[in-house]
Design an enzyme around this catalytic site. Structure first.
Site, PDB file in Angstrom:
ATOM      1  CD  GLU A 112      -2.923   1.181   2.287  1.00  0.00           C
ATOM      2  OE1 GLU A 112      -3.669   2.170   2.391  1.00  0.00           O
ATOM      3  OE2 GLU A 112      -2.934   0.235   3.091  1.00  0.00           O
ATOM      4  N   GLY A 150       3.495   2.102  10.661  1.00  0.00           N
ATOM      5  CA  GLY A 150       3.241   1.349  11.888  1.00  0.00           C
ATOM      6  C   GLY A 150       2.909  -0.095  11.631  1.00  0.00           C
ATOM      7  CB  ALA A 151       0.782  -2.290  11.581  1.00  0.00           C
ATOM      8  CG  MET A 152      -0.005  -3.392   4.883  1.00  0.00           C
ATOM      9  SD  MET A 152      -0.926  -1.905   4.433  1.00  0.00           S
ATOM     10  CE  MET A 152      -2.233  -2.630   3.446  1.00  0.00           C
ATOM     11  CD  GLU A 153      -4.954  -2.044   5.784  1.00  0.00           C
ATOM     12  OE1 GLU A 153      -5.541  -1.365   4.924  1.00  0.00           O
ATOM     13  OE2 GLU A 153      -3.988  -1.615   6.444  1.00  0.00           O
ATOM     14  CG  ASN A 154      -0.482  -6.879   4.032  1.00  0.00           C
ATOM     15  OD1 ASN A 154      -0.514  -6.042   3.161  1.00  0.00           O
ATOM     16  ND2 ASN A 154       0.466  -6.919   4.964  1.00  0.00           N
ATOM     17  CG  HIS A 195      -5.738   1.034  12.766  1.00  0.00           C
ATOM     18  ND1 HIS A 195      -6.452   2.216  12.712  1.00  0.00           N
ATOM     19  CD2 HIS A 195      -5.224   0.860  11.516  1.00  0.00           C
ATOM     20  CE1 HIS A 195      -6.372   2.730  11.501  1.00  0.00           C
ATOM     21  NE2 HIS A 195      -5.624   1.922  10.742  1.00  0.00           N
ATOM     22  CD  GLU A 196      -2.804  -1.834  10.704  1.00  0.00           C
ATOM     23  OE1 GLU A 196      -3.354  -2.081   9.616  1.00  0.00           O
ATOM     24  OE2 GLU A 196      -2.385  -0.700  10.994  1.00  0.00           O
TER      25      GLU A 196
END
Length: 882
Positions: A144, A283-287, A319-320
């Protein structure tokens, strides 16, 4: 996704570097130009032959004409820094294809085809950390917003949804763990190599693709959904870190249960994986099914993580996970709709964290972040609506406006609808658009239909940039025992939007009887015009108005209130945010040097009395007490005083801290001793005690450096947790005492080799306000532990410095020069991270002329550099526009 995304340059691939031309002026992408894709890709198969130096990929995609798209016989496949090794259509060598810049244009004769393209990737040299890259011997991805085009040629846009099958083959020694989205459907080995096949049954856009391969260990658990289905959970980390994943795992399970109970959303796969990566831009990624996290939002134990770290882990994990529905199952039609998933998901993670801890404290924290990051954005050259109209580089729009203001806008819908009706609206949204790429308009319409709201005027929150300024004046009629509240509102001009229309503003208020110290109930007013008036009866005496309770709207409220009224609300308001806000307003007036009124003319004494009452008030817990003890940030004060003199504001804040520490030394010492006696655990009582202990220590140190140094050293030596140790170090770092360097050296020795804690060591020193701080920062940039290749390390030193007004706004201008030098040096390495430093310089219009000229000169020096990335060029160009 938490925080930001995407740069990308051709020189990330050594095969393309020599041929990379001087970048052209980036094209502007406009929301009004959106057209549906001409071709869809319902199925894609990715076959990876993994290697750190070279990874070979054969991509097979089934494509078909989109009946809703243009009649274009050519499929446009996005690329960035990659080259075609082989290209076939329906098994035969492709003919007639061309390159348009980095993109592949392939003519197709029919309405469907099978395309195969081979690419070679170079993970070890990909310092941009987008696409496929290497991190400490591990392969991982970040796609992303537009990172997938760095992996293979594909219509890399969020409205092209595909079912992915991924096959990975690699060395068993180098890549013993092979992970991707969905479920593992097949695995095997052949001598020194092995393979795994993963299939994701849910169609998803390319930005949600993920792959991780490397030497990892896992903490495992499971969760049973509300329908009785078992989900296997795993958090994957480097060996030795697994004992620091317990809090993240518990946070994940809490988030899964909360989302079922609050939003009715159940997880939809049999497996949920999280991988912690030390080199990560955000911070992070929601894959889907494979979340990839920055290690700082996974790893925690009492010796290495502060209470704030524990909170951040809980919030980001939530959140993720919440993105599984608000972002994955329902995704964005295009990147202009980014707040559709991010604003909504930020609201959901805020609600979750409030439910897990102190709701009033969480609300204050959220507003503080909004005011520190988003309000300045809204009043500067980078101002944009939560649904932007155009961009040059989409990574520059992962902003506080899209995320935090986006959350506040949806929170206003929640306030207007009420909890039950809002739930009906969100249920309808998920039901209507499950499996689709939706728009902000789709969300608003679902809220209208499901929650029964009329949001025609409310759409202006999506269309207009800028923070509304609302003025409130109370008019009391003693004869009729009534009070009329008069409101005026205006939205300031922002770039490209000189004229604004009135915004619909839900404003919670209460009218306090001064003598009885209570009100007759909270009311929700709707401001919907440039001027609104509301009349209330039953007010024999002029009431004290508590307005924007709970921060019901993201506005600047200028209330015609005396210091006496603010002191009253600070002492007696039953709304925690309103009480905090009254205290902050008193402090802000004092720090800005505004004349006192109605409090005996001595506002400092009134503030000290109010703070003394806070220190002694047994009705509030220490977590809230800590918020009421916190002084306004300089970044907030700069927004209130234009043009601002940061040096004068720092001096005023330091002077007030010294006054309060001296005037309240007795109560502060008593508070410190009480809090120091509370044993360590993660309960609200213990966390609150640590919070007020460090705040008390800070004020006492401002009044008496010698006493502060003694207490800080004792606290550091006795600390059995990072919160106390770091708190003591932050106080000590500001003191000009010999023991400062001794403790800093001890801190480094104690935690050498632990990257996340060494990040804290850098940040502690960069946040100091002593006279030599810039010399120390320059020396730290040459420290063996500093590297430009790790975003966490760069942010720990230089982003902390950019947020430290004593350093960044040093009257010599050296702070501005250091940030400009950093941007220039970092841009070729990691453009996305470099661009994040530009907005600090872009605030020059808010600053007094001498400093403003130096800030602008620093921007001009960056702008003059050749071969700037799109990320940095767009930020600098907008920051310099008149």
């Amino acid at each position: 996704m938490d925080i930001a995304r995407n740069p990308e340059r051709p020189d990330a691939n050594p095969e393309m570097a020599d041929a990379a031309p001087e970048p052209q002026a980036p094209a502007t992408v406009r929301r009004e130009d959106y057209t549906p894709p001409a071709w869809l890709v319902p199925e894609i198969h990715l076959d990876f032959e993994l290697g750190l130096e070279v990874t070979k990929l054969r991509t097979t995609m089934k494509v078909e004409r989109n009946p809703d798209g243009a009649a274009d016989r050519t499929i446009h496949l996005c690329g960035d820094g990659i080259a075609v090794r082989e290209l076939t259509v329906d098994g035969a060598q492709a003919e007639g294809w061309t390159m348009s810049g980095a993109n592949l244009l392939l003519p197709l004769s029919g309405d469907a085809a099978e395309i195969m393209v081979e690419t070679h990737l170079h993970p070890s040299t990909n310092s941009q950390l987008m696409g496929l890259y290497a991190s400490n011997g591990m392969l991982c991805t970040q796609c992303e917003a537009e990172g997938f085009r760095r992996i293979t040629f594909f219509p890399d846009r969020p409205d092209v949804l595909s079912r992915y099958t991924v096959r990975m083959t690699g060395s068993k020694a180098d890549f013993p763990v092979l992970l991707s989205n969905g479920n593992c459907t097949e695995a095997g080995e052949d001598g020194d190599t092995h393979y795994a096949v993963w299939h994701d049954p849910w169609p998803k856009p390319s930005y949600l693709f993920a792959l991780v391969a490397g030497r990892l260990v896992s903490r495992r658990d499971s969760f049973t959904t509300m329908s009785g289905r078992k989900v296997d959970l795993a958090i994957w980390v480097r060996e030795g870190d697994e004992d620091r994943t317990g809090h993240a795992m518990e946070s994940l399970k809490h988030a899964m249960r909360w989302d079922e109970e609050t939003f009715g959303r159940e997880y939809d796969l049999d497996l949920f994986n999280i991988v912690a990566v030390s080199d990560f831009n955000m911070g992070a990624m929601e894959n889907k099914g494979l979340n990839i996290f920055n290690t700082r939002y996974i790893l925690a134990n009492p010796d290495t993580a502060t209470d704030a770290d524990y909170d951040a882990i809980e919030g980001v994990v939530g959140h993720e996970y919440f993105h599984n529905w608000s972002g994955n199952r329902v995704t964005c039609r295009d990147w202009f709709q980014l707040s559709l998933k991010e604003g909504f998901t930020v609201l959901r993670d805020q609600m979750f964290s409030a439910a897990m801890g102190s709701a009033p404290v969480k609300r204050i924290e959220d507003v503080r972040i909004l005011r520190a990051a988003q309000f300045p954005e809204d009043s500067g050259p980078l101002a944009h609506p939560i649904r932007p109209d155009s961009y040059q580089e989409i990574s520059n729009f992962y902003t506080a406006t899209v995320y935090n203001k986006g959350a506040e806008v949806i929170r206003m819908m929640h306030a207007m609808a009420g909890e039950k009706a809002f739930r009906k609206g969100s249920d309808l949204y998920f039901e209507r658009h499950d499996g689709e790429a939706a728009t902000c308009e789709d969300f608003i319409t679902a809220m209208e239909d499901g929650a029964g709201l009329d949001l025609r005027q409310f759409r202006r929150w999506y269309e207009q940039a800028g923070t509304p300024r609302v003025t409130m004046r109370a008019e009391h009629d003693a004869d009729e025992g009534a009070v009329t509240l008069h409101f005026t509102q205006a939205v300031p001009a922002t770039p490209g939007q000189p004229d604004k229309k009135p915004m619909p503003i839900p404003l919670r208020i209460a009218l306090f009887d001064r003598e009885m110290r209570r009100h007759g109930g909270e009311k929700l007013l709707m401001l919907d015009a440039a001027e609104n008036s509301f009349r209330f009866t039953g007010c024999a005496m002029p009431p004290v108005v508590s307005a924007n309770r709970g921060f019901s709207a993201p506005i600047v409220l200028d209330a015609d209130m005396s210091d006496t009224d603010l002191v009253f609300l600070a002492a007696h308001d039953d709304d925690s945010f309103a009480r905090y806000e009254a205290q902050q307003q008193l402090l802000t007036r004092e720090l800005l040097g505004r004349d006192a009124d109605g409090a005996g003319g001595d506002r400092r004494a009134a503030i000290a009395d109010a703070l003394g009452a806070v220190l002694d008030d047994t009705r509030i817990d220490d977590l809230m007490r800590g918020e009421l003890m916190t002084l306004p940030a300089i970044s907030f004060l700069i927004e209130q005083a234009v043009p601002a003199d940061p040096g004068a504001l720092v001096a005023a804040r330091d002077g007030l801290r010294e006054y309060l520490g001296t005037r309240l030394s007795g109560p502060l010492n008593a508070l410190y001793e009480r809090a120091a006696a509370v044993p360590y655990d993660l309960s609200a009582e213990s966390r609150g005690a640590r919070k007020v202990k460090t705040l008390a220590l800070s004020l006492l140190s401002a009044a008496d450096a010698a006493q502060g140094a003694r207490l800080a050293q004792a606290q550091y030596r006795a600390a059995d947790n990072m919160t106390d140790r770091q708190g003591a170090m932050m106080v000590m770092a500001n003191l000009d005492v010999a023991e400062r360097e001794e403790l800093l050296a001890d801190f480094h020795r104690r935690h050498a080799g632990d990257a996340l804690v060494i990040d804290k060591w850098f940040a502690i020193q960069a946040s100091a306000s002593h006279a030599d701080v810039l010399d120390h920062i320059a020396a730290l940039a040459d420290h063996p532990d500093f590297t430009m290749k790790n975003p966490n390390r760069v942010r720990s030193l230089f982003m902390t410095m950019a947020g430290n007004p004593a350093a960044f706004h040093d009257e010599s201008g050296r702070g501005y020069t250091m940030i400009a030098d950093l941007v220039i040096a970092l841009d070729p390495i990691n453009a996305q991270t470099a661009a994040r430093f530009v907005p600090a310089l872009g605030r020059w219009r808010r600053i007094e002329p001498k400093r403003a000229a130096m800030m602008r000169a620093a921007l001009e020096r960056i702008a003059a550099r050749p071969r700037l990335s799109k990320d940095v060029r767009e930020q600098v160009g907008k920051s310099l526009e008149d």
